[in-house]
Design a protein around this motif. Structure first.
Motif, PDB file in Angstrom:
ATOM      1  N   ALA A   2       0.838  -1.205   0.000  1.00 20.21           N
ATOM      2  CA  ALA A   2       0.000   0.000   0.000  1.00 20.21           C
ATOM      3  C   ALA A   2       0.870   1.250   0.000  1.00 20.21           C
ATOM      4  O   ALA A   2       1.856   1.334   0.734  1.00 20.21           O
ATOM      5  N   PHE A  15     -11.981  12.221  -4.141  1.00 19.21           N
ATOM      6  CA  PHE A  15     -11.623  11.096  -3.265  1.00 19.21           C
ATOM      7  C   PHE A  15     -12.592  10.995  -2.080  1.00 19.21           C
ATOM      8  O   PHE A  15     -12.183  10.692  -0.971  1.00 19.21           O
ATOM      9  N   CYS A  23      -3.204   3.289  -1.929  1.00 23.28           N
ATOM     10  CA  CYS A  23      -3.464   2.515  -3.145  1.00 23.28           C
ATOM     11  C   CYS A  23      -2.389   1.452  -3.307  1.00 23.28           C
ATOM     12  O   CYS A  23      -1.364   1.473  -2.601  1.00 23.28           O
ATOM     13  N   LYS A  24      -2.654   0.526  -4.211  1.00 27.66           N
ATOM     14  CA  LYS A  24      -1.707  -0.559  -4.453  1.00 27.66           C
ATOM     15  C   LYS A  24      -1.278  -0.551  -5.915  1.00 27.66           C
ATOM     16  O   LYS A  24      -2.062  -0.197  -6.797  1.00 27.66           O
ATOM     17  N   CYS A  31      -1.195   2.104  -9.749  1.00 29.08           N
ATOM     18  CA  CYS A  31      -1.745   2.822  -8.583  1.00 29.08           C
ATOM     19  C   CYS A  31      -2.977   3.637  -8.994  1.00 29.08           C
ATOM     20  O   CYS A  31      -3.985   3.650  -8.277  1.00 29.08           O
ATOM     21  N   HIS A  34      -5.863   1.400  -9.485  1.00 27.96           N
ATOM     22  CA  HIS A  34      -6.422   0.973  -8.201  1.00 27.96           C
ATOM     23  C   HIS A  34      -7.248   2.093  -7.561  1.00 27.96           C
ATOM     24  O   HIS A  34      -8.325   1.847  -7.019  1.00 27.96           O
ATOM     25  N   LEU A  35      -6.739   3.315  -7.682  1.00 33.13           N
ATOM     26  CA  LEU A  35      -7.509   4.458  -7.152  1.00 33.13           C
ATOM     27  C   LEU A  35      -8.857   4.556  -7.863  1.00 33.13           C
ATOM     28  O   LEU A  35      -9.883   4.839  -7.252  1.00 33.13           O
ATOM     29  N   ASP A  36      -8.830   4.282  -9.173  1.00 38.20           N
ATOM     30  CA  ASP A  36     -10.058   4.369  -9.965  1.00 38.20           C
ATOM     31  C   ASP A  36     -11.072   3.296  -9.549  1.00 38.20           C
ATOM     32  O   ASP A  36     -12.286   3.516  -9.631  1.00 38.20           O
ATOM     33  N   GLU A  37     -10.562   2.158  -9.074  1.00 39.58           N
ATOM     34  CA  GLU A  37     -11.480   1.119  -8.574  1.00 39.58           C
ATOM     35  C   GLU A  37     -12.151   1.587  -7.285  1.00 39.58           C
ATOM     36  O   GLU A  37     -13.316   1.278  -7.022  1.00 39.58           O
ATOM     37  N   MET A  38     -11.398   2.326  -6.479  1.00 41.98           N
ATOM     38  CA  MET A  38     -11.946   2.798  -5.188  1.00 41.98           C
ATOM     39  C   MET A  38     -12.783   4.062  -5.361  1.00 41.98           C
ATOM     40  O   MET A  38     -13.772   4.259  -4.658  1.00 41.98           O
ATOM     41  N   ARG A  43      -9.433   8.051 -12.806  1.00 44.12           N
ATOM     42  CA  ARG A  43      -8.526   7.870 -13.942  1.00 44.12           C
ATOM     43  C   ARG A  43      -8.821   8.901 -15.042  1.00 44.12           C
ATOM     44  O   ARG A  43      -7.911   9.519 -15.589  1.00 44.12           O
TER      45      ARG A  43
END
Lengths: 90, 173
Positions: A2, A15, A23-24, A31, A34-38, A43
């Motif tokens: 992370a 956010f 993020c991962k 990264c 991954h942020l876009d998934e959360m 993105r």
């Protein structure tokens, strides 16, 4: 793995109001994905249709990732990412 | 000392000698030339509300007076014509001293870590550069005036690039 991401007040809305998120990913592109998934839509806010970072500046441990390897920049566990509006960089 | 001229968009934190013509682009006591500025000069960015930046400016002023920090500039109000909702403080220094300056900022609670070089800034303000075009789009200048601004910026930057040994002169703010 992370990685901490720091966000200024003006971008918190992307956010869900957070100033710090985690993020991962082993590269910056991973990264961001991954942020876009959360946080759906991140993105598209950050990367334009030419797959370039457009409306923001992104820093890895203080350095602009444009001076590193851009979206391919490798990320390690202790790294910190900061994102600011492009206009703040001038 | 803090220079707070209400007519200016920027509030400056500078050493008094700058009022007498001294330069703030200094490294180890020597004025930097254009080539050195393009290679080493830059700024840490601090984003926040005007009140927060004023508090920081008051705290940093003695550090500028004692020349631990070369110079600071910050927005009086957010640059609405650039689409930004926060004020930006720019803590200038030479890249070779930036880690030391960062420790000072960190000690004052600054966490978001963003270093921008003068070269990157100039590139964004070239004709066609993202900030130049965004700024011009937000003005009511006619096309002639917009082009004049583009040409002036290009001329200033070309001068810097073509005269690397000349002592750097900051642009008027």
């Amino acid at each position: 793995m992370a990685v901490k991401v720091r966000i200024p007040g003006s971008l918190k809305k992307w956010f869900n109001g957070h100033e710090t998120v985690f993020c991962k990913g082993s590269t910056l592109a991973e990264c961001i994905n991954h942020l876009d998934e959360m946080f759906a839509g991140i993105r598209d806010q950050i990367i334009d249709k030419h797959n370039e970072i457009s409306s923001v500046l992104i820093f890895l441990n203080g350095d602009n990732i444009r001076t590193l390897d851009g979206l391919s920049t490798l990320i390690s566990t202790d790294d910190e990412i900061s994102i600011i509006p492009l206009a703040a960089g001038g | 000392m803090i220079i707070d001229n209400p007519k200016s968009h920027f509030i400056l934190v500078i050493h008094p000698r700058i009022l007498n013509g001294g330069k703030y682009t200094i490294y180890q006591g020597s004025e930097m030339n254009n080539g050195e500025v393009m290679q080493y000069w830059g700024k840490w960015l601090v984003l926040g509300e005007p009140d927060y930046l004023k508090i920081l400016a008051d705290k940093f002023d003695p550090l500028v007076e004692s020349e631990k920090i070369p110079c600071i500039k910050y927005d009086r109000q957010p640059s609405a014509n650039l689409g930004i909702k926060e004020c930006v403080m720019m803590v200038y220094c030479d890249r070779r001293e930036r880690d030391h300056i960062w420790k000072i900022l960190e000690k004052h609670g600054i966490k978001l870590k963003a270093w921008v070089t003068e070269k990157e800034t100039m590139e964004m303000w070239l004709p066609g550069g993202k900030l130049m075009e965004q700024w011009l789009a937000g003005t009511d200048f006619d096309e002639e005036t917009k082009n004049k601004n583009r040409e002036d910026a290009l001329m200033r930057i070309n001068h810097i690039l073509e005269h690397s040994e000349e002592i750097f002169s900051p642009w008027a703010q």
